[in-house]
Design a protein around this motif. Sequence first.
Motif, PDB file in Angstrom:
ATOM      1  N   PHE A 699      51.081  53.756  43.037  1.00 44.39           N
ATOM      2  CA  PHE A 699      50.488  52.650  43.305  1.00 44.39           C
ATOM      3  C   PHE A 699      51.655  51.619  43.680  1.00 44.39           C
ATOM      4  O   PHE A 699      52.646  51.148  42.879  1.00 44.39           O
ATOM      5  CB  PHE A 699      49.866  52.102  41.756  1.00 44.39           C
ATOM      6  N   LYS A 700      51.439  50.952  44.675  1.00 39.40           N
ATOM      7  CA  LYS A 700      52.488  50.023  45.222  1.00 39.40           C
ATOM      8  C   LYS A 700      51.794  48.591  45.902  1.00 39.40           C
ATOM      9  O   LYS A 700      51.448  48.602  47.097  1.00 39.40           O
ATOM     10  CB  LYS A 700      53.268  50.687  46.509  1.00 39.40           C
ATOM     11  N   PRO A 701      51.595  47.899  44.938  1.00 39.80           N
ATOM     12  CA  PRO A 701      50.622  46.478  45.329  1.00 39.80           C
ATOM     13  C   PRO A 701      51.414  45.672  46.351  1.00 39.80           C
ATOM     14  O   PRO A 701      52.754  45.372  46.183  1.00 39.80           O
ATOM     15  CB  PRO A 701      50.347  45.963  43.918  1.00 39.80           C
ATOM     16  N   ARG A 702      50.767  45.008  47.059  1.00 44.00           N
ATOM     17  CA  ARG A 702      51.252  44.050  48.310  1.00 44.00           C
ATOM     18  C   ARG A 702      50.357  42.849  47.819  1.00 44.00           C
ATOM     19  O   ARG A 702      49.424  42.952  47.246  1.00 44.00           O
ATOM     20  CB  ARG A 702      51.265  44.813  49.681  1.00 44.00           C
ATOM     21  N   ARG A 703      50.775  41.809  48.807  1.00 43.89           N
ATOM     22  CA  ARG A 703      49.874  40.700  48.784  1.00 43.89           C
ATOM     23  C   ARG A 703      48.464  40.863  49.155  1.00 43.89           C
ATOM     24  O   ARG A 703      47.805  40.262  48.778  1.00 43.89           O
ATOM     25  CB  ARG A 703      50.860  39.726  49.663  1.00 43.89           C
ATOM     26  N   ASP A 707      49.916  50.039  49.092  1.00 43.80           N
ATOM     27  CA  ASP A 707      50.424  50.972  49.997  1.00 43.80           C
ATOM     28  C   ASP A 707      50.657  52.290  49.365  1.00 43.80           C
ATOM     29  O   ASP A 707      51.398  53.028  49.954  1.00 43.80           O
ATOM     30  CB  ASP A 707      51.607  50.333  50.680  1.00 43.80           C
ATOM     31  N   GLY A 708      50.224  52.437  48.115  1.00 47.49           N
ATOM     32  CA  GLY A 708      50.255  53.576  47.306  1.00 47.49           C
ATOM     33  C   GLY A 708      49.735  54.680  47.909  1.00 47.49           C
ATOM     34  O   GLY A 708      48.940  54.814  48.664  1.00 47.49           O
ATOM     35  N   LEU A 709      50.043  55.942  47.355  1.00 46.11           N
ATOM     36  CA  LEU A 709      49.700  57.401  47.665  1.00 46.11           C
ATOM     37  C   LEU A 709      48.030  57.337  47.078  1.00 46.11           C
ATOM     38  O   LEU A 709      47.164  57.934  47.916  1.00 46.11           O
ATOM     39  CB  LEU A 709      50.422  58.359  47.001  1.00 46.11           C
ATOM     40  N   ILE A 710      47.695  56.904  46.017  1.00 52.47           N
ATOM     41  CA  ILE A 710      46.494  57.087  45.480  1.00 52.47           C
ATOM     42  C   ILE A 710      45.449  56.302  46.284  1.00 52.47           C
ATOM     43  O   ILE A 710      44.316  56.775  46.364  1.00 52.47           O
ATOM     44  CB  ILE A 710      46.596  56.797  43.929  1.00 52.47           C
ATOM     45  N   ARG A 711      45.436  55.172  46.674  1.00 47.19           N
ATOM     46  CA  ARG A 711      44.485  54.323  47.734  1.00 47.19           C
ATOM     47  C   ARG A 711      44.108  55.115  48.679  1.00 47.19           C
ATOM     48  O   ARG A 711      42.993  55.347  49.010  1.00 47.19           O
ATOM     49  CB  ARG A 711      45.363  52.988  47.972  1.00 47.19           C
ATOM     50  N   GLU A 712      45.249  55.949  49.439  1.00 47.53           N
ATOM     51  CA  GLU A 712      44.863  56.739  50.575  1.00 47.53           C
ATOM     52  C   GLU A 712      43.776  57.709  50.136  1.00 47.53           C
ATOM     53  O   GLU A 712      42.806  58.029  50.935  1.00 47.53           O
ATOM     54  CB  GLU A 712      46.082  57.270  51.437  1.00 47.53           C
ATOM     55  N   SER A 713      44.232  58.425  49.037  1.00 48.95           N
ATOM     56  CA  SER A 713      43.403  59.464  48.636  1.00 48.95           C
ATOM     57  C   SER A 713      42.073  59.278  48.517  1.00 48.95           C
ATOM     58  O   SER A 713      40.997  59.710  48.732  1.00 48.95           O
ATOM     59  CB  SER A 713      44.206  60.391  47.409  1.00 48.95           C
ATOM     60  N   LEU A 714      41.883  57.956  47.608  1.00 55.11           N
ATOM     61  CA  LEU A 714      40.513  57.609  47.297  1.00 55.11           C
ATOM     62  C   LEU A 714      39.818  57.083  48.235  1.00 55.11           C
ATOM     63  O   LEU A 714      38.476  57.194  48.469  1.00 55.11           O
ATOM     64  CB  LEU A 714      40.670  56.447  46.114  1.00 55.11           C
ATOM     65  N   GLU A 748      52.110  57.318  34.969  1.00 58.57           N
ATOM     66  CA  GLU A 748      51.671  57.510  36.149  1.00 58.57           C
ATOM     67  C   GLU A 748      50.212  57.367  36.271  1.00 58.57           C
ATOM     68  O   GLU A 748      49.613  56.874  37.199  1.00 58.57           O
ATOM     69  CB  GLU A 748      52.038  59.344  36.587  1.00 58.57           C
ATOM     70  N   LEU A 749      49.660  57.940  35.195  1.00 59.00           N
ATOM     71  CA  LEU A 749      48.091  57.433  34.957  1.00 59.00           C
ATOM     72  C   LEU A 749      47.743  56.333  35.085  1.00 59.00           C
ATOM     73  O   LEU A 749      46.848  55.807  35.653  1.00 59.00           O
ATOM     74  CB  LEU A 749      47.629  58.303  33.742  1.00 59.00           C
ATOM     75  N   GLU A 750      48.387  55.252  34.376  1.00 53.76           N
ATOM     76  CA  GLU A 750      48.302  53.781  34.569  1.00 53.76           C
ATOM     77  C   GLU A 750      48.331  53.159  35.759  1.00 53.76           C
ATOM     78  O   GLU A 750      47.509  52.499  36.109  1.00 53.76           O
ATOM     79  CB  GLU A 750      49.316  53.177  33.437  1.00 53.76           C
ATOM     80  N   GLU A 754      45.319  51.681  37.956  1.00 52.22           N
ATOM     81  CA  GLU A 754      45.551  50.360  38.488  1.00 52.22           C
ATOM     82  C   GLU A 754      45.267  50.242  40.057  1.00 52.22           C
ATOM     83  O   GLU A 754      44.478  49.351  40.436  1.00 52.22           O
ATOM     84  CB  GLU A 754      46.919  49.751  38.282  1.00 52.22           C
ATOM     85  N   ALA A 755      45.512  51.308  40.693  1.00 52.66           N
ATOM     86  CA  ALA A 755      44.886  51.512  41.936  1.00 52.66           C
ATOM     87  C   ALA A 755      43.588  51.425  42.249  1.00 52.66           C
ATOM     88  O   ALA A 755      42.889  51.093  43.181  1.00 52.66           O
ATOM     89  CB  ALA A 755      45.307  52.861  42.394  1.00 52.66           C
ATOM     90  N   CYS A 756      42.778  52.139  41.111  1.00 55.00           N
ATOM     91  CA  CYS A 756      41.367  52.245  41.300  1.00 55.00           C
ATOM     92  C   CYS A 756      40.956  50.700  41.077  1.00 55.00           C
ATOM     93  O   CYS A 756      39.696  50.214  42.046  1.00 55.00           O
ATOM     94  CB  CYS A 756      40.890  52.962  40.057  1.00 55.00           C
ATOM     95  N   LYS A 757      41.393  50.180  40.219  1.00 57.63           N
ATOM     96  CA  LYS A 757      40.891  48.532  39.607  1.00 57.63           C
ATOM     97  C   LYS A 757      41.180  47.767  41.053  1.00 57.63           C
ATOM     98  O   LYS A 757      39.989  46.792  41.322  1.00 57.63           O
ATOM     99  CB  LYS A 757      41.767  48.048  38.824  1.00 57.63           C
TER     100      LYS A 757
END
Length: 909
Positions: A699-703, A707-714, A748-750, A754-757
């Motif tokens: 999870f790599k939040p930007r403005r 840009d995180g790996l999980i967002r791409e997968s979801l 990591e789970l957190e 956060e990526a889901c939220k």
Amino acid sequence: MDPSDGGPEELPPPPPLPPDVVPIKAEEDVAEELPPNKPTKPKRLPMARPGLGKRGHTIQLLANHYKVSLKGSEEFFYHYHVNLKYEDDQPVVEKGIGRKVQDKLVQMYHSDLANKDFAYDGEKSLFTIGALPQVHNEFTVVLEDIGSGNCRSSGGNSGNSPEGSDTKRVRRPYQSKIIKVELSFAAKIPMAAIAQAIRGEESENSLEAIRVLDIILRQHSAKQGCLLVRQSFFHNNPKSFIDLGGGLLGCQGFHSSFRGAQSGLSLNIDVSTTMLVKPGPVIDFLLANQMVRRPDEINWPKAKRALKSLKIKTTHTNSEFKIFGLSEKNCNEQTFPLRRRNGDNGDTDTVEITVYDYFVQNRGIELRYSGNLPCINAGRPKRPTYFPVELCTLVPLQRYTKALSTPQRSSLVEKSRQKPHQRMSTLGKALKRSDYDSDPMLKACGISIARNLPQIEGRILSPPKLKAGDGEEFVPQKGRWNLARKKLIQTCSVTRWAVVNFSARCDVLGLVQGLKRIASGLGIKMEDPLDDVFEESPSSRRDPVSKRVDKMVAQLESKLPEEPKFLLCLLPVKKNSEIYGPWKRKCLVEWGILTQCLAPPPRVNDQYLINVLLKINAKLDGLNTLLQGEQPPAPAVLPIVGKVPTIILGMDVSHGQPGQSDRPSIAAVVNSREWPLISKYRATVHTQSPKLEMMSSLFKPRRQGDDGLIRESLIDFYTSSGNRKPEQIIIFRDGVSESQFTQVINIELEQIIEACKLLDETWQPKFTVIVAQKNHHTRFFQTQSPDNVPPGTVVDKQVCHPKNFDFYMCAHAGMIGTSRPTHYHVLHDEIGFTADELQEFVHSLSYVYQRSTTAISVFAWACSCSDYVCASGTFVKFEDMSDASSSQGGGHIPVPELHKNVRTSMFFC
């Protein structure tokens, strides 16, 4: 600050603290110092076992967990902090000195230590049973002959002679060192805490008590002269050596550690292997290492890297030294200032003399070939100590920690593997040779170890039913299946394709015809390749790799009327071809063209061609086989995953090879797609700091987003599954140790939550987190057969954690060596699997690896992570690492982004 300078006056210093008081920092200061994303207190702990599995038929097994009997004791382990200093109060930082000091300490001060035995970890911790006479103990010991290359000289040496000054030798025996030892009380641990560990009541005391027992094992092996590598021990026994060539040896030893399990305390003993530098003359090692015949052919800059930090013994003094480097000049040219007596009045003068002349004239030693070779420097940066090469021999039991070549690695694996009955015999001999019953500290702990492997109960799960093309269903036999007379369930079309040949010696036309014939039988439509085979020009074979690839690309672009969709690339060598990385990068990153590389064997059979076509079909969006339960309506084999949208994530981090500490680690996430399918998956990777195991880019939040790996997968799951968000997320984490479990479920789970939220604040999927471990030392053996345990063997009794939810599974058929089960730890489960449901689900995932016709030893996402990481690693491997490292701050070299045409494909198959 001085008030006269115009600045504010200093406040008076605070009053001194009493010696037994430790200052406490203010809370806000503590918070500032906590690492980012690290919770102050774990919110989640590994879950308890919900029950034992019952499905499958039982099988009696033996496990390499020897039963340990433990008598209750009211005694305490006393922990002392060890501080070693030289006479001038400078700390002793050299490795390997501590045990020598402690051995000497026992010899000289045994009565002052209340005649107590102790366990020493070789660094800063020492444990006794019962207290020492004093809270703070100070002693002085003298070590003889411990090598000037390793230790400071308390006497000083104003000259730079190869072996120190004459003055120093008169004062005290050569290379003796005075070391001050301080033992300060740190804590006490009740021995009753061992019983807590057995019951699964993990606390700081229980974990520390088991650690003390392991330290006792280490010290016991150290006294036997073993090389210690964590909890693995290696004897200097030529019968245990495997010659790997290149001046290297494989060495077979054994792993030994205490484990708390359902059946009580056990001693886990297993075979272990490490790599050693072959002992003997330094010149022999260099000739073998560089595969040259004569000393004048040696590449000395390469030799310097190979020799650095190795220990040598000099033949003329029989003293040990540590190699710092090599001299800048040859032995007959390298000079140093020699201080010598001038007359009988005690005056001295200094003369320049070559190393060669010193040894020949002053020491009377004949040097046969060292004159024209560099010297070994066993001193320090500003005070070198030179020895001619031929007077130096490498001492035994020195680990080799750099990467092995492909032939060396293959030789090590082939020669060190053991069949189950051989391994059992080796374990019995290791236990007998260790003679733990004679150890005084283990006796004092009331520990006795059984001599025989314990019998345990396992279960064999039935293999899942698979589906092929034309609606055919079949059940794998003994973990294997054959697709020779079957259609694939979803086939691709191989159109607009071409063959490129980088100097591979094979019948290319025969290979192409064979592929077309087998493809037709599998249901794959395979057209004739475009044009003839694109052959590399013989004149290009010595060009730089990048130039060879560019020339081949230019040839394709000039001769083909349109861009190909697929390329078959023939390589001259099977493994580690220098062409592979640059070619994959060119095709997947720049061109967006899928490619299959292979190095055909001399004789190509149908099974080889089937294996190649399975990879090609998976890459080109086909599917080879499916689990019967993947297509609706989902039957009992996938009851939970098939009913509601469920994404399966596989996560792993790969690190650079040994000796590549500056290489970035690569974090990969593989996700299932096109629900309800679980046999289709894609992967994404990021790089992170070297050797960092915890994933930093989930999870790599930007403005404006993430840009995180999980967002791409979801997002990929959502778009490929009919715009459905997963209601359940099953996470398989590979490669973490038990000490990192709380980080996985709290950090990591957190990040994943956060990526889901960030995608949808109201979205609340259920999570299950499972860790898969392959790097462990538990093995199982059949009681009535010399063969490996059958595929589908699962064990969740007797040798598992006393409280937490874990199990061992051997899903594959072990054909060579002894099968290694995968150890699964279920850390968190909101979905609500029973033990049987989860074990059968995990077992079925070993049958969906698309490039294989055998059940694999671990869930398919782990292998896919590994495949993707290896493929991505080749992109990074061929970068200019030095330039990239300096510009990226060392450790953040990005993996080149895949072309959009191949990004969602299974290109890594």
